[in-house]
Write a protein that holds these residues in place. Structure first.
Motif, PDB file in Angstrom:
ATOM      1  N   ARG A 263       0.815  -1.032   0.182  1.00 33.27           N
ATOM      2  CA  ARG A 263       0.005  -0.177   0.065  1.00 33.27           C
ATOM      3  C   ARG A 263       0.822   1.227   0.038  1.00 33.27           C
ATOM      4  NH1 ARG A 263      -2.271   0.952   4.546  1.00 33.27           N
ATOM      5  NH2 ARG A 263      -1.425  -0.450   5.570  1.00 33.27           N
ATOM      6  N   HIS A 264       0.610   2.081  -0.832  1.00 29.18           N
ATOM      7  CA  HIS A 264       1.332   3.340  -1.229  1.00 29.18           C
ATOM      8  C   HIS A 264       0.566   4.365  -1.442  1.00 29.18           C
ATOM      9  CE1 HIS A 264       4.177   6.233  -2.059  1.00 29.18           C
ATOM     10  NE2 HIS A 264       5.283   5.444  -1.969  1.00 29.18           N
ATOM     11  N   PRO A 265      -0.062   5.566  -0.512  1.00 27.45           N
ATOM     12  CA  PRO A 265      -1.006   6.373  -0.795  1.00 27.45           C
ATOM     13  C   PRO A 265      -0.608   7.290  -1.820  1.00 27.45           C
ATOM     14  CG  PRO A 265      -0.282   6.808   1.346  1.00 27.45           C
ATOM     15  CD  PRO A 265       0.319   5.384   0.861  1.00 27.45           C
ATOM     16  N   GLY A 266       0.802   7.653  -2.188  1.00 29.98           N
ATOM     17  CA  GLY A 266       1.293   8.519  -3.134  1.00 29.98           C
ATOM     18  C   GLY A 266       1.352   8.046  -4.452  1.00 29.98           C
ATOM     19  N   LEU A 267       1.256   6.836  -4.707  1.00 29.46           N
ATOM     20  CA  LEU A 267       0.947   6.427  -5.918  1.00 29.46           C
ATOM     21  C   LEU A 267      -0.305   6.187  -6.610  1.00 29.46           C
ATOM     22  CD1 LEU A 267       3.482   3.321  -5.751  1.00 29.46           C
ATOM     23  CD2 LEU A 267       4.045   5.890  -6.668  1.00 29.46           C
ATOM     24  N   PRO A 268      -0.513   6.598  -7.984  1.00 31.57           N
ATOM     25  CA  PRO A 268      -1.854   6.468  -8.672  1.00 31.57           C
ATOM     26  C   PRO A 268      -2.713   5.260  -8.463  1.00 31.57           C
ATOM     27  CG  PRO A 268      -0.257   7.440 -10.118  1.00 31.57           C
ATOM     28  CD  PRO A 268       0.451   6.908  -8.959  1.00 31.57           C
ATOM     29  N   SER A 269      -2.117   4.137  -8.676  1.00 31.94           N
ATOM     30  CA  SER A 269      -2.781   2.907  -8.250  1.00 31.94           C
ATOM     31  C   SER A 269      -2.848   2.759  -6.646  1.00 31.94           C
ATOM     32  CB  SER A 269      -1.803   1.606  -8.801  1.00 31.94           C
ATOM     33  OG  SER A 269      -0.728   1.609  -8.147  1.00 31.94           O
ATOM     34  N   GLY A 270      -2.343   3.161  -5.831  1.00 30.22           N
ATOM     35  CA  GLY A 270      -2.299   3.198  -4.450  1.00 30.22           C
ATOM     36  C   GLY A 270      -1.220   1.844  -4.058  1.00 30.22           C
ATOM     37  N   PHE A 271      -0.674   1.377  -4.892  1.00 26.36           N
ATOM     38  CA  PHE A 271       0.239   0.246  -4.601  1.00 26.36           C
ATOM     39  C   PHE A 271       1.547   0.297  -5.166  1.00 26.36           C
ATOM     40  CE2 PHE A 271      -3.962  -1.745  -4.023  1.00 26.36           C
ATOM     41  CZ  PHE A 271      -3.891  -2.106  -2.626  1.00 26.36           C
ATOM     42  N   MET A 272       2.661   0.052  -4.484  1.00 24.55           N
ATOM     43  CA  MET A 272       3.923   0.042  -4.775  1.00 24.55           C
ATOM     44  C   MET A 272       4.059  -1.577  -5.271  1.00 24.55           C
ATOM     45  SD  MET A 272       7.483   1.291  -3.253  1.00 24.55           S
ATOM     46  CE  MET A 272       7.803  -0.085  -2.099  1.00 24.55           C
ATOM     47  N   THR A 273       4.724  -1.866  -6.614  1.00 23.45           N
ATOM     48  CA  THR A 273       4.748  -3.243  -7.004  1.00 23.45           C
ATOM     49  C   THR A 273       6.331  -3.798  -6.884  1.00 23.45           C
ATOM     50  OG1 THR A 273       4.639  -2.623  -9.495  1.00 23.45           O
ATOM     51  CG2 THR A 273       2.812  -3.318  -8.401  1.00 23.45           C
ATOM     52  N   LYS A 274       7.286  -2.639  -6.919  1.00 24.08           N
ATOM     53  CA  LYS A 274       8.676  -2.972  -6.978  1.00 24.08           C
ATOM     54  C   LYS A 274       9.436  -2.199  -6.044  1.00 24.08           C
ATOM     55  CE  LYS A 274      12.387  -3.055 -10.206  1.00 24.08           C
ATOM     56  NZ  LYS A 274      12.701  -3.134 -11.782  1.00 24.08           N
ATOM     57  N   LEU A 275      10.380  -2.945  -5.310  1.00 21.37           N
ATOM     58  CA  LEU A 275      11.286  -2.383  -4.331  1.00 21.37           C
ATOM     59  C   LEU A 275      12.736  -2.315  -4.920  1.00 21.37           C
ATOM     60  CD1 LEU A 275      11.926  -0.639  -1.961  1.00 21.37           C
ATOM     61  CD2 LEU A 275      11.907  -3.284  -0.591  1.00 21.37           C
ATOM     62  N   ALA A 276      13.189  -1.407  -5.624  1.00 17.16           N
ATOM     63  CA  ALA A 276      14.264  -1.419  -6.367  1.00 17.16           C
ATOM     64  C   ALA A 276      15.669  -1.993  -5.627  1.00 17.16           C
ATOM     65  CB  ALA A 276      14.775  -0.054  -7.356  1.00 17.16           C
TER      66      ALA A 276
ATOM     67  N   GLU B 154       6.095  -1.209   4.178  1.00 14.58           N
ATOM     68  CA  GLU B 154       4.536  -0.860   4.057  1.00 14.58           C
ATOM     69  C   GLU B 154       4.300   0.268   5.156  1.00 14.58           C
ATOM     70  OE1 GLU B 154       1.122  -2.726   2.237  1.00 14.58           O
ATOM     71  OE2 GLU B 154       0.619  -2.987   4.168  1.00 14.58           O
ATOM     72  N   ARG B 155       4.717  -0.281   6.482  1.00 15.42           N
ATOM     73  CA  ARG B 155       4.295   0.579   7.533  1.00 15.42           C
ATOM     74  C   ARG B 155       5.135   1.871   7.453  1.00 15.42           C
ATOM     75  NH1 ARG B 155       2.116  -1.839  12.377  1.00 15.42           N
ATOM     76  NH2 ARG B 155       1.155  -3.968  11.851  1.00 15.42           N
ATOM     77  N   ARG B 156       6.396   1.857   7.238  1.00 17.26           N
ATOM     78  CA  ARG B 156       7.096   3.151   6.989  1.00 17.26           C
ATOM     79  C   ARG B 156       6.532   4.046   6.149  1.00 17.26           C
ATOM     80  NH1 ARG B 156      13.305   1.074   8.399  1.00 17.26           N
ATOM     81  NH2 ARG B 156      12.805   0.875  10.305  1.00 17.26           N
ATOM     82  N   ILE B 157       6.039   3.452   4.915  1.00 21.89           N
ATOM     83  CA  ILE B 157       5.508   4.392   3.743  1.00 21.89           C
ATOM     84  C   ILE B 157       4.113   5.079   4.276  1.00 21.89           C
ATOM     85  CG2 ILE B 157       4.280   4.317   1.707  1.00 21.89           C
ATOM     86  CD1 ILE B 157       6.459   2.099   0.914  1.00 21.89           C
ATOM     87  N   ASN B 158       3.264   4.359   5.117  1.00 22.34           N
ATOM     88  CA  ASN B 158       2.157   4.565   5.562  1.00 22.34           C
ATOM     89  C   ASN B 158       1.973   5.529   6.934  1.00 22.34           C
ATOM     90  OD1 ASN B 158       0.071   3.808   3.191  1.00 22.34           O
ATOM     91  ND2 ASN B 158       1.619   2.038   3.520  1.00 22.34           N
ATOM     92  N   GLY B 159       3.382   5.438   7.605  1.00 18.57           N
ATOM     93  CA  GLY B 159       3.450   6.120   8.816  1.00 18.57           C
ATOM     94  C   GLY B 159       2.604   5.414  10.115  1.00 18.57           C
ATOM     95  N   THR B 160       2.767   3.996   9.773  1.00 19.71           N
ATOM     96  CA  THR B 160       2.099   3.089  10.924  1.00 19.71           C
ATOM     97  C   THR B 160       3.194   2.537  11.571  1.00 19.71           C
ATOM     98  OG1 THR B 160       0.365   2.361   9.273  1.00 19.71           O
ATOM     99  CG2 THR B 160       0.708   0.967  11.154  1.00 19.71           C
ATOM    100  N   PRO B 161       3.117   2.895  12.968  1.00 24.74           N
ATOM    101  CA  PRO B 161       4.112   2.282  13.998  1.00 24.74           C
ATOM    102  C   PRO B 161       4.398   0.946  13.934  1.00 24.74           C
ATOM    103  CG  PRO B 161       2.819   3.921  15.066  1.00 24.74           C
ATOM    104  CD  PRO B 161       2.023   3.474  13.766  1.00 24.74           C
ATOM    105  N   LEU B 162       5.555   0.365  13.901  1.00 24.42           N
ATOM    106  CA  LEU B 162       5.943  -1.129  13.786  1.00 24.42           C
ATOM    107  C   LEU B 162       5.245  -2.028  15.033  1.00 24.42           C
ATOM    108  CD1 LEU B 162       9.739  -1.075  12.562  1.00 24.42           C
ATOM    109  CD2 LEU B 162       7.620  -1.320  11.377  1.00 24.42           C
ATOM    110  N   ASP B 163       5.034  -1.243  15.893  1.00 20.72           N
ATOM    111  CA  ASP B 163       4.355  -2.052  17.375  1.00 20.72           C
ATOM    112  C   ASP B 163       3.031  -2.150  17.155  1.00 20.72           C
ATOM    113  OD1 ASP B 163       4.251   0.594  17.906  1.00 20.72           O
ATOM    114  OD2 ASP B 163       4.990   0.439  19.930  1.00 20.72           O
ATOM    115  N   GLN B 164       2.147  -1.542  16.373  1.00 20.59           N
ATOM    116  CA  GLN B 164       0.707  -1.584  16.082  1.00 20.59           C
ATOM    117  C   GLN B 164       0.559  -2.925  15.147  1.00 20.59           C
ATOM    118  OE1 GLN B 164      -1.053   1.872  14.671  1.00 20.59           O
ATOM    119  NE2 GLN B 164      -0.822   2.923  16.652  1.00 20.59           N
ATOM    120  N   PRO B 165      -0.866  -3.475  15.730  1.00 23.96           N
ATOM    121  CA  PRO B 165      -0.994  -4.559  15.014  1.00 23.96           C
ATOM    122  C   PRO B 165      -1.743  -4.230  13.624  1.00 23.96           C
ATOM    123  CG  PRO B 165      -2.598  -4.418  16.946  1.00 23.96           C
ATOM    124  CD  PRO B 165      -1.619  -3.267  16.920  1.00 23.96           C
TER     125      PRO B 165
END
Length: 136
Positions: A55-68, A125-136
């Motif tokens: 999940r990546h809110p900054g992309l038109p599709s809403g998803f990132m498909t590749k991590l270079a 995904e959590r870093r991109i979306n600002g979700t803390p790593l310790d949250q479910p």
């Protein structure tokens, strides 16, 4: 008959199927470069992960498909249920991320992942979306 590489013989150009987080995510991992870790004595593999669904809110599709570029250790490769696919040419797209990582690593501001690919993808995904790593 061509024999598939064994996990202790990782090499540049190997393309592997690896474990994703769910059925809709069946990633591949391509080894682009291998560096010797100056302190840890092991290897740092500079890989490209593809066929992702992050999940990546900054992309038109809403998803990132590749991590270079992702720097990973032997532990990541050992924990990711790898299945050899083929030998390929390294993906030049990793080079920009590698350069940024290398500079930060040399300054002591970056490291490498030693977790399984599902965990690595969850962290990204959590870093991109600002979700803390310790949250479910």
């Amino acid at each position: 008959m061509t024999q598939s590489p064994t996990p202790n013989h990782f090499a540049v150009g190997q393309l592997w199927a690896c474990q994703g987080r769910h059925a809709g995510e069946q990633p591949t991992l391509l080894i682009n470069r291998i560096d010797q870790h100056p302190l840890g004595g092991g290897n740092i593999y500079h890989v490209t992960l593809d066929a992702l669904k992050i999940r990546h809110p900054g992309l038109p599709s809403g998803f990132m498909t590749k991590l270079a570029h992702a720097p990973v250790t032997d532990q990541t490769l050992e924990r990711s249920q790898l299945r050899f696919i083929a030998q390929r040419t390294p993906d030049p797209a990793y080079e920009e991320g590698y350069g940024q990582w290398r500079e930060a690593f040399d300054e002591g501001r970056a490291g490498s992942f030693g977790v399984s690919t599902p965990t690595l993808l969850e962290i990204v995904e959590r870093r991109i979306n600002g979700t803390p790593l310790d949250q479910p």
